[in-house]
Enzyme design. Structure first.
Site, short mmCIF file in Angstrom:
data_model
loop_
_atom_site.label_atom_id
_atom_site.label_comp_id
_atom_site.label_asym_id
_atom_site.label_seq_id
_atom_site.Cartn_x
_atom_site.Cartn_y
_atom_site.Cartn_z
N TYR A 284 30.90 40.73 42.31
CA TYR A 284 32.02 41.81 42.25
C TYR A 284 31.69 42.30 40.59
CZ TYR A 284 36.23 43.65 41.32
OH TYR A 284 37.53 44.51 41.08
N LYS B 211 30.91 45.98 39.53
CA LYS B 211 31.56 46.91 38.57
C LYS B 211 30.80 47.37 37.18
CE LYS B 211 34.94 46.92 41.40
NZ LYS B 211 35.53 48.34 41.97
#
Length: 282
Positions: free
Chosen positions: A170, A174
């Site tokens: 994650y 990002k």
């Protein structure tokens, strides 16, 4: 008084819940026609019905799409243009935070690939097809409409600073969204296409609460929050509205932080009261 998105067309991915849902409702209240895109069409349709219930004059359609698949993203953009004649705002908001996402030693390759395909490749597809559509937007000076538009990509505070709870895929996805956003913003700036990232802090949404599924995990996040609470999805939606509207006409290539001060803080004083959100948000 006309709304800030009057006569504009906005497409929002992950529109069935959380930031996406709140943004759809808010954009509609400001005059936008909204395309609600979600991998779960039942959730998207439920969101559309709520939108129309709250804003009876609003125009909204739903599209089922897995953003990791280019053809489905392309179809969603084409639907916006077919239904409403243009695309002014693309909010690439869909994403996942898989509960099996961990550190470099424990994260499985399948979790890494799944996360990258949705969180990063999905944003790429959204930017690509939004840019193609925005280049062809018809001009209508009487309505303040022009070529170009605003693309907003949901990143995260973990793209700027490390997360206390390991979530390698994650975080990496990002961070890549930030880098991609900056480059695309520079490439397309003179076409009137503004491209920005929005970086939410920890929010009280199902996505994060399902990941922070123990009191220990929640408290490890709260200790870093100067305001002493998780944010609300509507607070991020208001930031997205700013980036979507002409209020941000000279803003592109930014990472707009809506994080309650988290990225400016080391550790908050121990024992401080955990404040509730303002009553206007409840």
């Amino acid at each position: 008084m006309p709304g800030r998105l009057e006569h504009r067309v906005a497409l929002i991915t992950g529109a069935g819940s959380g930031i996406g849902l709140e943004s759809a409702l808010l954009f509609a209240s400001e005059g936008a026609s909204v395309v609600l895109v979600d991998v779960n069409i039942d959730t998207a349709e439920k969101a559309r019905k709520l939108l129309v219930e709250k804003h009876p004059n609003a125009k909204a359609v739903t599209v089922k799409a897995d953003v990791s698949k280019e053809e489905e993203v392309k179809l969603a953009v084409e639907t916006a243009v077919k239904e409403f004649g243009r695309l002014d705002v693309m909010f690439n908001n869909a994403g996942i935070m898989h509960p099996a996402d961990d550190n470099a030693l424990n994260t499985e390759e399948r979790i890494w690939d799944l996360t990258m395909n949705i969180n990063l490749k999905g944003v790429w597809w959204g930017c690509k097809h939004a840019i193609l559509a925005m280049r062809n937007n018809p001009i209508d000076e009487s309505k303040g409409l022009h070529k170009g538009g605003s693309i907003i990509n949901t990143a995260s505070f973990v793209a700027i600073m490390g997360a206390a709870t390991p979530q390698l895929a994650y975080t990496a996805s990002k961070g890549a969204v930030l880098a991609m956003t900056r480059e695309l913003a520079m490439v397309h700036a003179r076409e009137g296409i503004r491209i920005n990232s929005i970086c939410p802090g920890p929010l009280k949404t199902p996505l994060l609460m399902d990941f922070l599924n123990t009191d220990e995990k929640k408290n490890r996040r709260l200790v870093h929050l100067p305001m002493g609470r998780f944010g609300e999805a509507i607070e991020v939606a208001r930031g997205a509205l700013f980036l979507a509207s002409d209020d941000s006409s000279y803003v592109t290539g930014t990472d707009f932080k809506v994080d309650g001060g988290l990225s400016s803080c080391y550790v908050t004083p121990e024992g401080e009261q955990i404040l509730p959100p303002p009553s206007s948000l409840v």
